[in-house]
Scaffold this motif. Structure first.
Motif, PDB file in Angstrom:
ATOM      1  N   ARG A   7      -0.979   7.040  -3.443  1.00 21.65           N
ATOM      2  CA  ARG A   7      -2.019   6.628  -4.393  1.00 21.65           C
ATOM      3  C   ARG A   7      -2.902   5.528  -3.801  1.00 21.65           C
ATOM      4  O   ARG A   7      -4.119   5.570  -3.887  1.00 21.65           O
ATOM      5  CB  ARG A   7      -1.384   6.103  -5.679  1.00 21.65           C
ATOM      6  CG  ARG A   7      -0.882   7.138  -6.598  1.00 21.65           C
ATOM      7  CD  ARG A   7      -0.591   6.491  -7.967  1.00 21.65           C
ATOM      8  NE  ARG A   7      -0.313   7.532  -8.904  1.00 21.65           N
ATOM      9  CZ  ARG A   7       0.901   7.796  -9.370  1.00 21.65           C
ATOM     10  NH1 ARG A   7       1.930   7.061  -9.009  1.00 21.65           N
ATOM     11  NH2 ARG A   7       1.069   8.784 -10.221  1.00 21.65           N
ATOM     12  N   ARG A   8      -2.262   4.544  -3.224  1.00 19.23           N
ATOM     13  CA  ARG A   8      -2.985   3.418  -2.625  1.00 19.23           C
ATOM     14  C   ARG A   8      -3.876   3.906  -1.479  1.00 19.23           C
ATOM     15  O   ARG A   8      -5.034   3.508  -1.361  1.00 19.23           O
ATOM     16  CB  ARG A   8      -1.980   2.373  -2.136  1.00 19.23           C
ATOM     17  CG  ARG A   8      -2.571   1.067  -1.697  1.00 19.23           C
ATOM     18  CD  ARG A   8      -1.517  -0.023  -1.413  1.00 19.23           C
ATOM     19  NE  ARG A   8      -0.267   0.436  -0.831  1.00 19.23           N
ATOM     20  CZ  ARG A   8       0.874   0.635  -1.518  1.00 19.23           C
ATOM     21  NH1 ARG A   8       0.928   0.436  -2.812  1.00 19.23           N
ATOM     22  NH2 ARG A   8       1.965   1.054  -0.902  1.00 19.23           N
ATOM     23  N   ALA A   9      -3.349   4.806  -0.653  1.00 17.94           N
ATOM     24  CA  ALA A   9      -4.125   5.345   0.469  1.00 17.94           C
ATOM     25  C   ALA A   9      -5.337   6.127  -0.033  1.00 17.94           C
ATOM     26  O   ALA A   9      -6.421   6.043   0.561  1.00 17.94           O
ATOM     27  CB  ALA A   9      -3.236   6.228   1.353  1.00 17.94           C
ATOM     28  N   LEU A  10      -5.173   6.864  -1.119  1.00 20.37           N
ATOM     29  CA  LEU A  10      -6.305   7.595  -1.704  1.00 20.37           C
ATOM     30  C   LEU A  10      -7.416   6.637  -2.119  1.00 20.37           C
ATOM     31  O   LEU A  10      -8.580   6.845  -1.782  1.00 20.37           O
ATOM     32  CB  LEU A  10      -5.848   8.373  -2.946  1.00 20.37           C
ATOM     33  CG  LEU A  10      -5.368   9.788  -2.794  1.00 20.37           C
ATOM     34  CD1 LEU A  10      -4.852  10.314  -4.124  1.00 20.37           C
ATOM     35  CD2 LEU A  10      -6.437  10.693  -2.238  1.00 20.37           C
ATOM     36  N   THR A  11      -7.058   5.621  -2.867  1.00 17.00           N
ATOM     37  CA  THR A  11      -8.085   4.704  -3.369  1.00 17.00           C
ATOM     38  C   THR A  11      -8.682   3.875  -2.235  1.00 17.00           C
ATOM     39  O   THR A  11      -9.884   3.600  -2.251  1.00 17.00           O
ATOM     40  CB  THR A  11      -7.539   3.805  -4.497  1.00 17.00           C
ATOM     41  OG1 THR A  11      -6.422   3.057  -4.027  1.00 17.00           O
ATOM     42  CG2 THR A  11      -7.135   4.641  -5.706  1.00 17.00           C
ATOM     43  N   GLU A  12      -7.886   3.514  -1.244  1.00 18.43           N
ATOM     44  CA  GLU A  12      -8.417   2.784  -0.090  1.00 18.43           C
ATOM     45  C   GLU A  12      -9.376   3.653   0.722  1.00 18.43           C
ATOM     46  O   GLU A  12     -10.259   3.136   1.396  1.00 18.43           O
ATOM     47  CB  GLU A  12      -7.281   2.260   0.788  1.00 18.43           C
ATOM     48  CG  GLU A  12      -6.540   1.096   0.155  1.00 18.43           C
ATOM     49  CD  GLU A  12      -5.318   0.651   0.949  1.00 18.43           C
ATOM     50  OE1 GLU A  12      -4.991   1.254   2.001  1.00 18.43           O
ATOM     51  OE2 GLU A  12      -4.664  -0.310   0.486  1.00 18.43           O
ATOM     52  N   ALA A  13      -9.203   4.971   0.643  1.00 13.24           N
ATOM     53  CA  ALA A  13     -10.111   5.907   1.330  1.00 13.24           C
ATOM     54  C   ALA A  13     -11.361   6.178   0.497  1.00 13.24           C
ATOM     55  O   ALA A  13     -12.201   6.980   0.889  1.00 13.24           O
ATOM     56  CB  ALA A  13      -9.378   7.216   1.634  1.00 13.24           C
ATOM     57  N   GLY A  14     -11.448   5.525  -0.661  1.00 16.00           N
ATOM     58  CA  GLY A  14     -12.623   5.685  -1.506  1.00 16.00           C
ATOM     59  C   GLY A  14     -12.567   6.868  -2.456  1.00 16.00           C
ATOM     60  O   GLY A  14     -13.580   7.255  -3.028  1.00 16.00           O
ATOM     61  N   LEU A  15     -11.383   7.436  -2.625  1.00 15.83           N
ATOM     62  CA  LEU A  15     -11.214   8.572  -3.533  1.00 15.83           C
ATOM     63  C   LEU A  15     -10.522   8.130  -4.807  1.00 15.83           C
ATOM     64  O   LEU A  15      -9.771   7.146  -4.806  1.00 15.83           O
ATOM     65  CB  LEU A  15     -10.386   9.674  -2.854  1.00 15.83           C
ATOM     66  CG  LEU A  15     -10.992  10.297  -1.603  1.00 15.83           C
ATOM     67  CD1 LEU A  15     -10.050  11.343  -1.034  1.00 15.83           C
ATOM     68  CD2 LEU A  15     -12.346  10.906  -1.902  1.00 15.83           C
ATOM     69  N   PRO A  16     -10.725   8.857  -5.893  1.00 10.78           N
ATOM     70  CA  PRO A  16     -10.005   8.521  -7.125  1.00 10.78           C
ATOM     71  C   PRO A  16      -8.525   8.870  -6.996  1.00 10.78           C
ATOM     72  O   PRO A  16      -8.145   9.725  -6.186  1.00 10.78           O
ATOM     73  CB  PRO A  16     -10.683   9.393  -8.181  1.00 10.78           C
ATOM     74  CG  PRO A  16     -11.308  10.512  -7.434  1.00 10.78           C
ATOM     75  CD  PRO A  16     -11.643   9.974  -6.065  1.00 10.78           C
ATOM     76  N   ASP A  17      -7.712   8.223  -7.792  1.00 11.56           N
ATOM     77  CA  ASP A  17      -6.284   8.528  -7.839  1.00 11.56           C
ATOM     78  C   ASP A  17      -6.116   9.812  -8.642  1.00 11.56           C
ATOM     79  O   ASP A  17      -6.196   9.808  -9.863  1.00 11.56           O
ATOM     80  CB  ASP A  17      -5.520   7.378  -8.494  1.00 11.56           C
ATOM     81  CG  ASP A  17      -4.035   7.674  -8.667  1.00 11.56           C
ATOM     82  OD1 ASP A  17      -3.588   8.792  -8.327  1.00 11.56           O
ATOM     83  OD2 ASP A  17      -3.315   6.794  -9.168  1.00 11.56           O
ATOM     84  N   THR A  18      -5.912  10.922  -7.947  1.00 13.03           N
ATOM     85  CA  THR A  18      -5.756  12.223  -8.597  1.00 13.03           C
ATOM     86  C   THR A  18      -4.308  12.695  -8.557  1.00 13.03           C
ATOM     87  O   THR A  18      -4.031  13.878  -8.812  1.00 13.03           O
ATOM     88  CB  THR A  18      -6.652  13.278  -7.923  1.00 13.03           C
ATOM     89  OG1 THR A  18      -6.293  13.363  -6.538  1.00 13.03           O
ATOM     90  CG2 THR A  18      -8.130  12.941  -8.071  1.00 13.03           C
ATOM     91  N   VAL A  19      -3.390  11.801  -8.247  1.00 14.18           N
ATOM     92  CA  VAL A  19      -1.981  12.178  -8.154  1.00 14.18           C
ATOM     93  C   VAL A  19      -1.456  12.567  -9.531  1.00 14.18           C
ATOM     94  O   VAL A  19      -1.639  11.844 -10.503  1.00 14.18           O
ATOM     95  CB  VAL A  19      -1.131  11.034  -7.567  1.00 14.18           C
ATOM     96  CG1 VAL A  19       0.355  11.379  -7.624  1.00 14.18           C
ATOM     97  CG2 VAL A  19      -1.548  10.740  -6.127  1.00 14.18           C
ATOM     98  N   LEU A  20      -0.820  13.723  -9.566  1.00 12.32           N
ATOM     99  CA  LEU A  20      -0.155  14.198 -10.774  1.00 12.32           C
ATOM    100  C   LEU A  20       1.324  14.341 -10.486  1.00 12.32           C
ATOM    101  O   LEU A  20       1.710  14.855  -9.434  1.00 12.32           O
ATOM    102  CB  LEU A  20      -0.701  15.571 -11.188  1.00 12.32           C
ATOM    103  CG  LEU A  20      -2.155  15.651 -11.615  1.00 12.32           C
ATOM    104  CD1 LEU A  20      -2.535  17.096 -11.884  1.00 12.32           C
ATOM    105  CD2 LEU A  20      -2.409  14.802 -12.832  1.00 12.32           C
ATOM    106  N   LEU A  21       2.141  13.892 -11.419  1.00 15.76           N
ATOM    107  CA  LEU A  21       3.578  14.107 -11.326  1.00 15.76           C
ATOM    108  C   LEU A  21       3.927  15.244 -12.269  1.00 15.76           C
ATOM    109  O   LEU A  21       3.399  15.323 -13.377  1.00 15.76           O
ATOM    110  CB  LEU A  21       4.337  12.846 -11.717  1.00 15.76           C
ATOM    111  CG  LEU A  21       4.085  11.625 -10.837  1.00 15.76           C
ATOM    112  CD1 LEU A  21       4.865  10.431 -11.348  1.00 15.76           C
ATOM    113  CD2 LEU A  21       4.423  11.906  -9.396  1.00 15.76           C
TER     114      LEU A  21
END
Length: 167
Positions: free
Chosen positions: A22-36
């Motif tokens: 999640r952190r890597a996604l947002t640091e890459a400028g993408l929204p947190d799209t992680v679904l469990l």
């Protein structure tokens, strides 16, 4: 009906590996799209069934060993990677499937849950050109019960991948 848990509602069910993705996604400028999800999505077929998408829209994060180093191949769930062809067309030495310990060491994530990012170090990456046809791709997010969504161009950008045919 599929049951998805958004990131904030499922934080207590998450683990540090998924949080790192999640952190890597947002640091890459993408929204947190992680679904469990409640059930395992460790294979492309099970992930597609749970997510209600085509198997081809699953971007499998496959770690191989190439010359002693890890190689991440992001392949369509509908594709079987032809390692000889990929090696030949990309000027690589022999590509071998990596074992679970090698994957965990280099990706920091388990086989069947490897994400395209959030690894201890940037991995050399190849991206299956067949994935371009899908407007939304789904990839592992660090566990057998976590997936993330993004576009082909976003996946290409965050991985620094080279586009290639894998079959």
């Amino acid at each position: 009906m599929n049951v998805f848990l958004r990131s904030d509602a499922a934080a207590e069910l998450s683990d540090p590996v998924v949080e790192n993705v999640r952190r890597a996604l947002t640091e890459a400028g993408l929204p947190d799209t992680v679904l469990l999800v409640p059930d395992s999505v460790a294979t492309a077929a099970t992930a597609a069934a749970v997510l209600g998408c085509e198997v081809g829209a699953i971007a499998n994060s496959l770690i191989f060993e190439c010359g002693g180093a890890p190689l991440l191949i992001m392949a369509s769930g509908a594709a079987k990677v032809d390692t000889k062809k990929v090696a030949r067309e990309n000027g690589l030495s022999k590509i071998n499937r990596a074992g679970p310990d090698f994957v965990l060491e280099h990706a920091g994530q388990p086989v069947g849950g490897v994400a395209p990012l959030g690894h201890p170090q940037q991995l050399r990456c190849l991206l299956d050109t067949e994935l371009r046809q899908y407007p939304v791709l789904w990839a592992g997010a660090g566990s057998h019960q976590a997936m993330l969504s993004l576009s082909f161009d976003q996946l290409l950008r965050i991985t620094g991948a080279k586009e290639t045919a894998v079959r």
